[in-house]
Design an enzyme around this catalytic site. Structure first.
Site, PDB file in Angstrom:
ATOM      1  N   SER A 132       0.789  -1.229   0.000  1.00  0.00           N
ATOM      2  CA  SER A 132       0.000   0.000   0.000  1.00  0.00           C
ATOM      3  C   SER A 132       0.821   1.280   0.000  1.00  0.00           C
ATOM      4  CB  SER A 132      -0.969   0.006   1.192  1.00  0.00           C
ATOM      5  OG  SER A 132      -2.054  -0.863   0.943  1.00  0.00           O
ATOM      6  N   LYS A 144       0.095   3.520  -2.879  1.00  0.00           N
ATOM      7  CA  LYS A 144      -1.026   4.460  -2.904  1.00  0.00           C
ATOM      8  C   LYS A 144      -0.557   5.906  -3.077  1.00  0.00           C
ATOM      9  CE  LYS A 144      -4.693   1.956  -0.458  1.00  0.00           C
ATOM     10  NZ  LYS A 144      -4.093   0.617  -0.455  1.00  0.00           N
ATOM     11  N   SER A 170      -6.207   2.311   3.909  1.00  0.00           N
ATOM     12  CA  SER A 170      -5.572   1.471   2.873  1.00  0.00           C
ATOM     13  C   SER A 170      -6.586   0.568   2.162  1.00  0.00           C
ATOM     14  CB  SER A 170      -4.444   0.619   3.472  1.00  0.00           C
ATOM     15  OG  SER A 170      -3.285   1.387   3.657  1.00  0.00           O
ATOM     16  N   SER A 201      -8.366   1.623  -4.572  1.00  0.00           N
ATOM     17  CA  SER A 201      -7.197   1.680  -5.462  1.00  0.00           C
ATOM     18  C   SER A 201      -7.515   1.006  -6.792  1.00  0.00           C
ATOM     19  CB  SER A 201      -5.994   0.975  -4.829  1.00  0.00           C
ATOM     20  OG  SER A 201      -5.596   1.573  -3.629  1.00  0.00           O
ATOM     21  N   LYS A 211       3.051   6.708   4.661  1.00  0.00           N
ATOM     22  CA  LYS A 211       2.109   5.654   4.255  1.00  0.00           C
ATOM     23  C   LYS A 211       2.672   4.298   4.642  1.00  0.00           C
ATOM     24  CE  LYS A 211      -1.613   3.956   2.643  1.00  0.00           C
ATOM     25  NZ  LYS A 211      -1.489   2.952   3.724  1.00  0.00           N
ATOM     26  N   THR A 212       1.820   3.502   5.254  1.00  0.00           N
ATOM     27  CA  THR A 212       2.174   2.129   5.587  1.00  0.00           C
ATOM     28  C   THR A 212       1.926   1.218   4.385  1.00  0.00           C
ATOM     29  OG1 THR A 212      -0.054   1.732   6.407  1.00  0.00           O
ATOM     30  CG2 THR A 212       1.609   2.415   8.029  1.00  0.00           C
ATOM     31  N   GLY A 213       2.456   0.014   4.467  1.00  0.00           N
ATOM     32  CA  GLY A 213       2.199  -1.003   3.462  1.00  0.00           C
ATOM     33  C   GLY A 213       2.519  -2.367   4.049  1.00  0.00           C
TER      34      GLY A 213
END
Length: 255
Positions: free
Chosen positions: A49, A52, A99, A104, A195-197
């Site tokens: 993510s 994004k 997320s 998306s 931003k996390t992922g």
């Protein structure tokens, strides 16, 4: 030592890094110089993510996204709903915060394969491969455990272009992406965007920190291990680990 920047007096701090951490890297957004690097920061893995940020720039530049709250799309049965929070109407702000994968996918489908691939190449994002694979459709899943891969150092290169507005998208796209990624509260006096992922056991936290006209980009990559809470996203673990270390790290770098 090759591929590592040493800081006098910081050995004890760095030795306390979580055993699952793969890389921590920080760069000066002005010069691009990597001012802190530890671990394996060159190996490419799924961006999950964190991609994004790139999709946001694409969506606003193409006109599919309007502002922080428009468009809002309703959840429909059959959408990717790995988390309960995704089963609700979603706007750009909620999309980035929670997320939401299906939002998306709506954006990338709206772009279409050719335009989506062209943006990814133009951004020089990692290996820029959004073809997908035998199990994942490229248009909707390339960035989740599939063909698109990026290293922590490549994240810093991409983020520097975002910060310095060098990606040939509209000013509105930059402004809205900055708004969506801004964290609620400053940390150690620094304004953070991030931003996390999380995918395939990897956890990311990437973004930039600004204070008094100075900006640093950062990327933290970790891999979940048995000692980590199994009900917490690896991206959240990466973010929380970064936040805990950030004041000491930034204090060692910034005057």
């Amino acid at each position: 030592m090759k591929n590592r920047i040493a800081f006098i007096g910081l050995f004890s701090l760095f030795s306390m890094a979580h055993a699952a951490e793969i890389c921590m890297a920080i760069a000066d957004a002005g010069s691009g110089a990597v001012v802190l690097q530890r671990g394996d920061c060159r190996n490419q893995v799924t961006p999950a993510s964190t991609f994004k940020i790139a999709i946001s720039l694409m969506g606003y530049d193409a006109g599919f996204l309007k502002d922080e709250y428009t468009p809002e799309r309703p959840y429909q049965p059959g959408y990717v709903d790995w988390l309960p929070s995704w089963k609700h109407p979603t706007n750009p702000q909620k999309w980035m915060k929670d997320s939401v994968v299906w939002y998306s996918q709506h954006l990338t489908r709206s772009l279409g394969k050719e335009r989506f691939a062209a943006y990814t190449r133009k951004f020089e994002y990692g290996n820029a491969n959004v073809a997908g694979d035998a199990e994942h459709d490229g248009l909707t899943m390339a960035w989740i455990s599939s063909s698109l891969r990026i290293s922590p150092l490549e994240q810093l290169i991409f983020l520097r272009k975002v910060v310095n507005r060098q990606l040939d998208v509209t000013q509105h796209a930059y402004a809205m992406t900055e708004a969506l990624t801004k964290q609620d509260k400053p940390l150690a006096g620094w304004e953070l965007h991030g931003k996390t992922g999380a995918a395939s056991g990897f956890g990311w936290y990437v973004g930039w920190a600004s204070k008094k006209g100075k900006t640093y980009t950062y990327a933290r990559l970790m891999r979940r291990d048995a000692s980590d809470p199994q009900d917490v996203s690896a991206g959240v673990l990466a973010r929380d680990g970064f936040m805990a270390q950030f004041p000491a790290l930034i204090g060692s770098i910034a005057p």
